[in-house]
Design a protein around this motif. Sequence first.
Motif, PDB file in Angstrom:
ATOM      1  N   SER A   9       0.987  -1.226  -0.083  1.00  0.00           N
ATOM      2  CA  SER A   9      -0.032   0.031  -0.230  1.00  0.00           C
ATOM      3  C   SER A   9       0.817   1.098   0.072  1.00  0.00           C
ATOM      4  CB  SER A   9      -1.011   0.073   1.188  1.00  0.00           C
ATOM      5  OG  SER A   9      -1.815   1.051   1.125  1.00  0.00           O
ATOM      6  N   GLN A  62      -7.002  -3.547  -0.082  1.00  0.00           N
ATOM      7  CA  GLN A  62      -6.812  -2.226   0.361  1.00  0.00           C
ATOM      8  C   GLN A  62      -7.422  -2.164   1.753  1.00  0.00           C
ATOM      9  OE1 GLN A  62      -4.848   0.158  -1.594  1.00  0.00           O
ATOM     10  NE2 GLN A  62      -5.105   0.977   0.855  1.00  0.00           N
ATOM     11  N   ALA A  65      -5.294  -3.254   4.222  1.00  0.00           N
ATOM     12  CA  ALA A  65      -3.891  -2.543   4.363  1.00  0.00           C
ATOM     13  C   ALA A  65      -4.173  -1.298   5.182  1.00  0.00           C
ATOM     14  CB  ALA A  65      -3.371  -2.282   2.663  1.00  0.00           C
ATOM     15  N   ASP A  66      -5.489  -0.684   4.674  1.00  0.00           N
ATOM     16  CA  ASP A  66      -6.045   0.630   5.569  1.00  0.00           C
ATOM     17  C   ASP A  66      -6.204   0.421   7.058  1.00  0.00           C
ATOM     18  OD1 ASP A  66      -5.733   2.025   2.986  1.00  0.00           O
ATOM     19  OD2 ASP A  66      -8.037   1.859   2.833  1.00  0.00           O
TER      20      ASP A  66
END
Length: 132
Positions: A9, A62, A65-66
Amino acid sequence: MEDYLEQISGLIAEKGYARVVDIADRLSISQASVTNMVKRLDAEGLVNYERYRGMTLTDRGQEVADYIIRRHDLLTRFLQLFGIDDETIYDDVEGMEHHISSPTMRVFEALMRELETSPEAVKRIRADLKKS
C-alpha cells in the motif's frame, strides 16, 4: 502478511506501483520470500500479482491494508504522546500491532480521542511517568 500489505500500500501510494524488489528492499528480506508471500496474498484475493509486472491491491486487500496502517498510526501516536523515543516506538509498535485484538484497538481509539482533547491529562501522565 500484514507487513507485506502495509508495504504494498505504501509503495503504491508513493510510487504508483509495487514490485517484489521494492518490498524485499523495504523489509530487508529475499526477493524469493517476497514472491512466495505475494503469491499467497494473490491466492487469498488480497493482491493482483503478475510475474515481472508487479502487483496491485484488490479492494479487500486495500481495506485490510488501510486497517493495518490506521492501527500502526494509532499506536505510534499514542506512544508519542508520552515522549517515548522514535526507535523504541518503532520496535514496540511493530510487536504490538500484530498481536492486538480489535476490542483492544477500540479501547486505544477511545483513549486517543480523550487524550487528544485533554492535554492536561497527558501532562499529568507524563509527569507521573517521570517519577517512576
